[in-house]
Design a protein around this motif. Structure first.
Motif, PDB file in Angstrom:
ATOM      1  N   UNK A 273      59.892 -36.939-167.132  1.00 53.87           N
ATOM      2  CA  UNK A 273      60.034 -35.543-167.093  1.00 53.87           C
ATOM      3  C   UNK A 273      60.719 -34.838-165.948  1.00 53.87           C
ATOM      4  N   UNK A 274      60.886 -33.971-165.738  1.00 54.52           N
ATOM      5  CA  UNK A 274      61.795 -33.043-164.857  1.00 54.52           C
ATOM      6  C   UNK A 274      61.209 -33.355-163.748  1.00 54.52           C
ATOM      7  N   UNK A 275      59.866 -33.517-163.230  1.00 51.33           N
ATOM      8  CA  UNK A 275      59.318 -33.497-161.919  1.00 51.33           C
ATOM      9  C   UNK A 275      59.914 -34.871-161.429  1.00 51.33           C
ATOM     10  N   UNK A 276      60.427 -35.741-162.082  1.00 52.06           N
ATOM     11  CA  UNK A 276      60.845 -37.057-161.627  1.00 52.06           C
ATOM     12  C   UNK A 276      62.111 -37.291-160.879  1.00 52.06           C
ATOM     13  N   UNK A 277      63.063 -35.986-161.178  1.00 53.42           N
ATOM     14  CA  UNK A 277      64.295 -35.673-160.330  1.00 53.42           C
ATOM     15  C   UNK A 277      63.924 -35.311-159.089  1.00 53.42           C
ATOM     16  N   UNK A 278      62.964 -34.546-158.849  1.00 53.08           N
ATOM     17  CA  UNK A 278      62.498 -34.208-157.504  1.00 53.08           C
ATOM     18  C   UNK A 278      61.874 -35.561-156.640  1.00 53.08           C
TER      19      UNK A 278
END
Length: 421
Positions: A273-278
């Motif tokens: 998910x997108x949180x993994x980029x952070x």
């Protein structure tokens, strides 16, 4: 309990975490997207070489001098200064790529989370100042932080490597040596993998830092080797996890080269998910920053040894004014990575991949040859020289390092001097 563990073990975690910065993340990712699983065997080989080299280095420190002191004794002040000064250039290049990685990672992280626009160049310069201050803190604090960040990155990419369902037969074939390193782009990438995994500054630091663990005699060899197995086992799994995750997620999506600084993070994002980029950006920034400190410790120690000065303590906090002055100066120069971009035409991604490759071409073979010389020197080892079996294993390190240096030198130098990959 944690303090008791680090009283006895943990040195290898510092050594491995120093290589497991932004360089490893992007180099392993580049291997995954360019060649799939076909360079997995080389990662494993690099880990074995690292273990062999660290074992030699630790034995030199336990039974004799540090590797830097050995070099000064054998080559004299002038010879040691020239040789160790030359390979120390590689540490400075590492410092430049790491401050650049921290700068660009911070820029992207701030823009994506807070909408704040900050250029990477001033952040890189500030990173040099920050590293100069933190690098002379208590050794134990650095040990804790570096270990924690390495474990975090390993868990993130390890989860992706498992849930992305890599093809078992392809992965098995990748574990077997192949001629992939001779493909276009292969030699430079192979040099980068070896240069960032069998990290030559650690060959010097391990021989100094065994003092911090109280390893002083034959009875300590088992603890030292268990420590190496833990540290390099975790580091090797983390490296393979990155290669597998990017090969399984990004390569099937048509990505066959690292298009930008955040490309490896897409492997996490596509699965978690997108949180993994952070998570990826934050972990990469901190891991890169962590690596600056031990890599620049190395020239601050070995240049003093080349000049014949005694190291007051292997603890950076107690190592003396000359060590602090050298270390701080190197950190501040490493913050000048924007100059490599402005005048050398090298992007941050170019620096992250090519500067470790430089060290694979020059620093690794020179340091490996010094190691092999030292562990076979009766004056240094005092009756604890290499056995024939250890020599047979250790000579492999020297031959591979020199062979790869010859194979990849032209590609690496052409890329650096020609403005990038």
């Amino acid at each position: 309990m944690l303090a008791r563990f680090f009283d006895r073990f943990g040195l290898a975690f510092v050594m491995v975490a120093s290589y497991f910065g932004s360089g490893s993340v992007f180099i392993m990712s580049s291997a995954g997207v360019q060649f799939g699983y076909r360079l997995a065997w080389l990662v494993g080989l690099a880990v074995l070489i690292g273990i062999m080299a660290q074992d030699m280095s630790a034995r030199i420190g336990i039974f004799g001098d540090s590797l830097g002191q050995f070099t000064q004794r054998k080559l004299g002040r002038t010879g040691a200064t020239v040789l160790l000064g030359f390979i120390s250039v590689g540490c400075l290049l590492w410092g430049l790529e790491l401050t650049a990685a921290v700068g660009l990672g911070t820029q992207i992280l701030l823009e994506s989370t807070l909408g704040v626009s900050v250029g990477w160049m001033p952040v890189a310069v500030a990173t040099g100042f920050l590293a100069a201050g933190l690098g002379i803190l208590q050794y134990r604090l650095i040990e804790y932080v570096m270990t924690a960040m390495m474990v975090t990155l390993f868990l993130a990419f390890g989860v992706v490597a498992v849930v992305s369902s890599p093809e078992p037969l392809s992965l098995l074939r990748g574990a077997l040596p192949s001629g992939t390193v001779l493909s276009p782009g292969g030699p430079a990438l192979a040099a980068a993998i070896l240069g960032t995994t069998a990290l030559w500054p650690n060959f010097f630091l391990e021989s100094l830092f065994v003092e911090e663990k109280g390893w002083t005699g034959p009875s300590d060899l088992s603890d030292m080797r268990f420590d190496l197995g833990m540290g390099y086992g975790l580091g090797g799994l983390a490296s393979v996890s990155i290669l597998v995750a990017t090969a399984a997620v990004l390569r099937p999506a048509g990505i066959t080269e690292l298009e930008s600084f955040i490309t490896p993070g897409r492997a996490l994002t596509d699965v978690l998910g997108t949180w993994a980029m952070l998570l990826f950006l934050g972990s990469t920034v901190i891991a890169a920053f962590n690596s600056i400190i031990p890599i620049l410790w190395c020239p601050a120690y070995i240049l003093q040894e080349a000049w014949g000065r005694a190291i007051q303590s292997s603890d950076p906090q107690k190592a003396g004014g000359a060590f602090r002055a050298l270390f701080i100066g190197l950190c501040l120069v490493s913050g000048l990575s924007p100059l490599a971009y402005v005048f050398g035409g090298l992007s941050v991604l170019d620096m992250v991949v090519l500067f470790p490759a430089w060290n694979g071409v020059f620093g690794l073979p020179i340091s490996a040859a010094l190691l092999f010389w030292a562990v076979n020197d009766p004056e240094t080892m005092g009756g604890h020289e290499n056995s024939p079996w250890l020599n047979a294993a250790n000579i492999t390190l020297v031959v591979l390092a020199i062979g790869l240096s010859i194979l990849s030198a032209q590609d690496v130098l052409s890329a650096i001097l020609g403005g990038g990959l």
